[in-house]
Structure formats: structure tokens, C-alpha cells
Write an enzyme that holds these catalytic residues in place. Structure first.
Site, short mmCIF file in Angstrom:
data_model
loop_
_atom_site.label_atom_id
_atom_site.label_comp_id
_atom_site.label_asym_id
_atom_site.label_seq_id
_atom_site.Cartn_x
_atom_site.Cartn_y
_atom_site.Cartn_z
N GLU A 26 10.07 4.95 11.40
CA GLU A 26 9.17 5.03 10.24
C GLU A 26 9.88 5.64 9.03
O GLU A 26 10.59 6.63 9.16
CB GLU A 26 7.96 5.90 10.62
CG GLU A 26 6.95 6.02 9.50
CD GLU A 26 5.67 6.70 9.98
OE1 GLU A 26 5.09 6.27 11.00
OE2 GLU A 26 5.27 7.68 9.32
N TYR B 219 -4.29 10.73 18.17
CA TYR B 219 -3.94 12.15 18.09
C TYR B 219 -4.03 12.81 19.47
O TYR B 219 -5.10 13.23 19.89
CB TYR B 219 -4.88 12.86 17.10
CG TYR B 219 -4.81 12.22 15.72
CD1 TYR B 219 -3.94 12.71 14.76
CD2 TYR B 219 -5.55 11.07 15.42
CE1 TYR B 219 -3.83 12.09 13.52
CE2 TYR B 219 -5.44 10.44 14.19
CZ TYR B 219 -4.58 10.96 13.25
OH TYR B 219 -4.46 10.33 12.03
N ALA C 236 -11.04 4.81 9.31
CA ALA C 236 -10.04 3.76 9.53
C ALA C 236 -10.66 2.57 10.27
O ALA C 236 -10.34 1.41 9.98
CB ALA C 236 -8.87 4.33 10.34
N GLY D 157 -6.33 7.93 5.71
CA GLY D 157 -5.71 8.77 4.68
C GLY D 157 -6.34 10.15 4.72
O GLY D 157 -7.38 10.36 5.36
N ASP D 158 -5.68 11.09 4.05
CA ASP D 158 -6.18 12.48 4.05
C ASP D 158 -7.05 12.73 2.83
O ASP D 158 -6.89 12.08 1.80
CB ASP D 158 -5.00 13.44 4.06
CG ASP D 158 -4.38 13.53 5.44
OD1 ASP D 158 -5.15 13.64 6.41
OD2 ASP D 158 -3.14 13.47 5.55
N GLN E 62 11.32 23.27 9.23
CA GLN E 62 10.59 22.04 9.59
C GLN E 62 9.60 22.28 10.71
O GLN E 62 8.47 21.81 10.66
CB GLN E 62 11.59 21.00 10.10
CG GLN E 62 11.98 19.96 9.11
CD GLN E 62 12.86 18.91 9.79
OE1 GLN E 62 13.29 19.03 10.92
NE2 GLN E 62 13.14 17.87 9.06
N LYS F 140 -12.30 2.60 17.04
CA LYS F 140 -11.18 2.03 16.27
C LYS F 140 -10.54 0.87 17.04
O LYS F 140 -10.28 -0.19 16.49
CB LYS F 140 -10.14 3.14 16.02
CG LYS F 140 -9.05 2.79 15.06
CD LYS F 140 -7.99 3.89 14.97
CE LYS F 140 -8.45 5.14 14.28
NZ LYS F 140 -7.34 6.04 13.92
N LYS G 98 15.78 10.36 7.26
CA LYS G 98 17.09 10.89 7.63
C LYS G 98 17.41 10.31 9.00
O LYS G 98 16.89 10.77 10.00
CB LYS G 98 17.04 12.42 7.73
CG LYS G 98 16.78 13.12 6.42
CD LYS G 98 16.83 14.63 6.68
CE LYS G 98 16.61 15.43 5.43
NZ LYS G 98 15.31 15.21 4.80
P1 FAD Z 1 -9.82 8.02 11.23
O1 FAD Z 1 -9.53 7.18 12.42
O2 FAD Z 1 -10.88 7.54 10.30
O3 FAD Z 1 -10.19 9.47 11.78
C1 FAD Z 1 -10.28 10.61 10.91
C2 FAD Z 1 -11.29 11.61 11.47
O4 FAD Z 1 -12.61 11.04 11.41
C3 FAD Z 1 -11.06 11.97 12.94
O5 FAD Z 1 -11.40 13.33 13.10
C4 FAD Z 1 -12.05 11.08 13.70
O6 FAD Z 1 -12.45 11.65 14.93
C5 FAD Z 1 -13.20 11.02 12.69
N1 FAD Z 1 -13.98 9.76 12.79
C6 FAD Z 1 -13.50 8.51 12.97
N2 FAD Z 1 -14.51 7.63 12.98
C7 FAD Z 1 -15.66 8.35 12.78
C8 FAD Z 1 -17.04 8.00 12.69
N3 FAD Z 1 -17.44 6.71 12.81
N4 FAD Z 1 -17.94 8.99 12.46
C9 FAD Z 1 -17.54 10.29 12.34
N5 FAD Z 1 -16.24 10.67 12.42
C10 FAD Z 1 -15.32 9.70 12.65
N6 FAD Z 1 -1.48 8.99 5.91
C11 FAD Z 1 -1.19 8.40 4.74
O7 FAD Z 1 -1.73 8.80 3.69
N7 FAD Z 1 -0.26 7.39 4.67
C12 FAD Z 1 0.37 6.91 5.77
O8 FAD Z 1 1.20 5.99 5.67
C13 FAD Z 1 0.07 7.50 7.04
N8 FAD Z 1 0.66 7.06 8.18
C14 FAD Z 1 0.31 7.62 9.40
C15 FAD Z 1 0.88 7.12 10.57
C16 FAD Z 1 0.57 7.67 11.81
C17 FAD Z 1 1.18 7.10 13.07
C18 FAD Z 1 -0.35 8.76 11.88
C19 FAD Z 1 -0.68 9.40 13.21
C20 FAD Z 1 -0.93 9.26 10.71
C21 FAD Z 1 -0.63 8.70 9.46
N9 FAD Z 1 -1.21 9.15 8.28
C22 FAD Z 1 -0.89 8.57 7.08
C23 FAD Z 1 -2.11 10.31 8.29
C24 FAD Z 1 -3.61 9.90 8.38
O9 FAD Z 1 -4.00 9.24 7.19
C25 FAD Z 1 -4.42 11.19 8.56
O10 FAD Z 1 -4.13 11.77 9.81
C26 FAD Z 1 -5.91 11.08 8.33
O11 FAD Z 1 -6.44 12.41 8.27
C27 FAD Z 1 -6.67 10.35 9.41
O12 FAD Z 1 -6.39 9.03 9.41
P2 FAD Z 1 -6.94 8.08 10.60
O13 FAD Z 1 -6.58 6.71 10.27
O14 FAD Z 1 -6.59 8.61 11.92
O15 FAD Z 1 -8.55 8.28 10.35
#
Ligand code: FAD
Length: 287
Positions: free
Chosen positions: A17, A147, A127, A108-109, A214, A167, A274
Site C-alpha cells: 500500500e 479491525y 462504508a 473515512g475518518d 512510529q 459490509k 518506504k
Molecule cells: P465503516 O465500515 O463504516 O465503520 C466505521 C464504524 O462505524 C465502525 O465502528 C463500525 O462498527 C460502525 N458501523 C458500520 N456500519 C454501521 C451501521 N450500519 N450502524 C452503526 N454503526 C456502524 N482512510 C482514508 O481516509 N483513506 C484511505 O485510503 C484509507 N485506507 C484504509 C485502508 C485500510 C486497510 C484500513 C483498515 C483503513 C483505511 N482507512 C482509510 C481508514 C478508515 O477510513 C477509518 O478506519 C474509518 O474510521 C473507518 O472506515 P471503515 O470503512 O472501516 O468504516
């Protein structure tokens, strides 16, 4: 090639990545790193999408470069941040026109300083909603995030796995995990995910940590547990970059070997652009 097709032909995938380089100097660095990685013939590479959607153009440009100029199977990350349905629809069309076949779809965060995620107007809160929308309109192979030590916003791992099942049902072909250092956490999580009915591969995401700074930063960001032995060694060598580097690389080699011995379906390396450490770890696996 679509990742789901690659997975029909191999039991394990090895992937790397990257994030889009910030400026010209990091772009040169990035080129050297990609040059090293190409030789390893990865199953795929992936390109992150900036927080707040800030690096969208850079993400798409880098995906185009890696996919079409370098010829690597490339996964474009994309998040719900800052996009309504119309924009998502046209962004997906643009990626399709670039020949991209694989996506990593994420929520996303929340913006810095805010604790909860607010969906954009006519956009998505989770997501899984984004995945369902894209799956309905397009034929990409789609990955999602998982996670092993629970997403920080979820109250319990059980609740988080329930959302992960949703999901998966929305249309993920594969899941990639958040970084972790304790393999038992991954295997216990993978077992519980399977028991909940998730059938796609859950690829462990691994980061070779190469400095004390880190390890602390990632522990804070991801809530990943850091084994005491790794923490103590990195602290002891915090003023010795070469020993810190070797400590992190040795740990990651042992971690990856154990994961593969115990049946993990490959490794996804977070390279932080890196590649030296990721290349060294990968080569030591003698695959
Ligand atoms: P979700 O799957 O939506 O989950 C987020 C939270 O919501 C979780 O606590 C989940 O339990 C809860 N949730 C899910 N569905 C529901 C529902 N229906 N009702 C209530 N709660 C629910 N971030 C970036 O900005 N750019 C990137 O390129 C990026 N790449 C990543 C790659 C990987 C492999 C990983 C592990 C993370 C990446 N992230 C990236 C970070 C990610 O955007 C964050 O961790 C974010 O907080 C959660 O994204 P998610 O897609 O897991 O969200």
C-alpha cells in the site's frame, strides 16, 4: 485483473500500500521504492485516498500511473468523505475509464477535532452503504476494511463484527485488516468473522515498524496492542536508527512467517512509501 479473479488462482496474495507523494522530492523517492517493489511481482498494489478527500486527484493520477504505465494491478481507495451520490457515480466512471478494476471502499475518518462522522448531504454514513451503491452500478472487485482489535468507535468487537457482516453482505470480495502486532488477535477475529458468516478472505495488514516514534504513533492512532518485547527493544534503541530498523524488520519477518504458517491468506504491507523494510520482510519469507 480483478482481485476476485486473482484469488481464484492463488491461495495467498501479497500486496503493498502507498499514499500519493506530497511533493517532487517524495515523488522521486516514491519512484525508487516502486522500482524495488515491481521486481517482487506483487499480487496487487493499493493507493490511499487522502483524509477529507484532499488527495483525490493525486490518488487517481497515481492509480493511473501504477496501473497503466507500470502495469501493476492497482486498487484505488475511495471514501465517503465529501462526496454525494452524483459525485461518487462520476468518480467511479472516471476510474472505470482509467481501466481500474479494483477498489478499496471506506467510510473515512471524521474531520480532526470532531468525534463522529457526518455523512455529506446525499452521501453515505457507512462504508457498507457506499459499497452497496457502487456494487449496484459498477462491476469493480471491491475490498473493505476490518479491525481485529475493533474499530475505535465500536463499543464491542461483537458489534463491530456485526457491522462487518453487513459490509460483506453489501458486496465485498475481500477484506484487509487494520495493522496489528499480535497474531492471536487476528486469528481469533478471523474465526469470529467466519462464524458470523463472512466468507471472503481477510488479509492481514502488516507494518514493519522501524522506529520508537512510529510505534507510539501507530499505537495511538489505531489502538493496536504493542507486544512488550517490541516496545522495550525499540525504546532501548531509540537513538540508534539502524538497530531500531533491524528490530522492527526482524519482528515483522517473524510475525509474517507465523501468520502464513497458521494459514493466513497472504499479507498486505503498509509501506508508508518506504519500501526498504517491506521489501526486506517480503524477501525473507522466501515465497
Ligand atoms: P465503516 O465500515 O463504516 O465503520 C466505521 C464504524 O462505524 C465502525 O465502528 C463500525 O462498527 C460502525 N458501523 C458500520 N456500519 C454501521 C451501521 N450500519 N450502524 C452503526 N454503526 C456502524 N482512510 C482514508 O481516509 N483513506 C484511505 O485510503 C484509507 N485506507 C484504509 C485502508 C485500510 C486497510 C484500513 C483498515 C483503513 C483505511 N482507512 C482509510 C481508514 C478508515 O477510513 C477509518 O478506519 C474509518 O474510521 C473507518 O472506515 P471503515 O470503512 O472501516 O468504516
Amino acid at each position: 485483473m480483478k482481485i476476485r479473479e486473482i484469488m481464484q488462482h492463488t491461495d495467498r496474495t501479497f500486496s503493498f500500500e502507498f499514499f500519493p507523494p506530497k511533493d517532487e522530492i517524495s515523488a522521486v523517492d516514491f519512484g525508487i521504492n516502486v522500482g524495488q517493489l515491481v521486481k517482487l511481482n506483487p499480487s496487487f498494489v493499493s493507493v490511499t485516498y487522502g483524509a477529507g478527500g484532499s488527495s483525490q486527484e493525486k490518488t487517481f493520477a497515481l492509480v493511473d500511473y501504477l496501473q497503466n504505465k507500470i502495469g501493476l494491478t492497482t486498487v484505488a481507495h475511495y471514501t465517503c468523505v465529501g462526496s454525494d451520490r452524483d459525485k461518487i457515480f462520476s468518480d467511479m466512471l472516471n476510474l472505470q475509464k482509467l481501466g481500474v478494476e479494483n477498489l478499496m471502499l471506506l467510510r473515512g475518518d471524521p474531520p480532526k477535532g470532531s468525534v463522529s462522522f457526518q455523512a455529506p448531504k446525499d452521501g453515505f454514513s457507512h462504508a457498507s452503504d457506499l459499497i452497496r451503491f457502487v456494487r449496484k452500478h459498477y462491476a469493480f472487485s471491491i475490498g473493505g476494511a476490518a479491525y481485529p482489535e475493533k474499530h475505535p468507535e465500536a463499543q464491542t468487537l461483537e458489534e463491530d463484527i456485526g457491522h462487518l457482516k453487513n459490509k460483506y453482505n453489501s458486496g465485498t470480495d475481500f477484506l484487509i485488516t487494520q495493522l496489528f502486532f499480535e497474531n492471536d488477535a487476528y486469528f481469533s477475529f478471523a474465526r469470529r468473522a467466519r462464524e458470523s458468516g463472512i466468507k471472503c478472505r481477510i488479509i492481514p495488514g502488516i507494518i514493519p515498524i522501524t522506529s520508537y516514534a512510529q510505534v507510539n504513533r501507530f499505537a495511538d492512532m489505531t489502538a493496536a496492542r504493542i507486544p512488550a518485547e517490541l516496545h522495550e527493544k525499540l525504546e532501548r534503541y531509540k537513538d540508534n536508527p539502524e538497530k531500531s530498523y533491524q528490530t522492527g524488520v526482524d519482528f515483522a519477518i517473524r510475525q509474517c512467517m507465523d501468520l502464513l504458517d497458521r494459514g493466513a491468506p497472504g499479507i498486505h504491507f503498509y509501506t508508508l512509501n518506504k519500501s526498504r523494510a517491506a521489501v526486506e520482510v517480503f524477501e525473507s519469507l522466501h515465497l
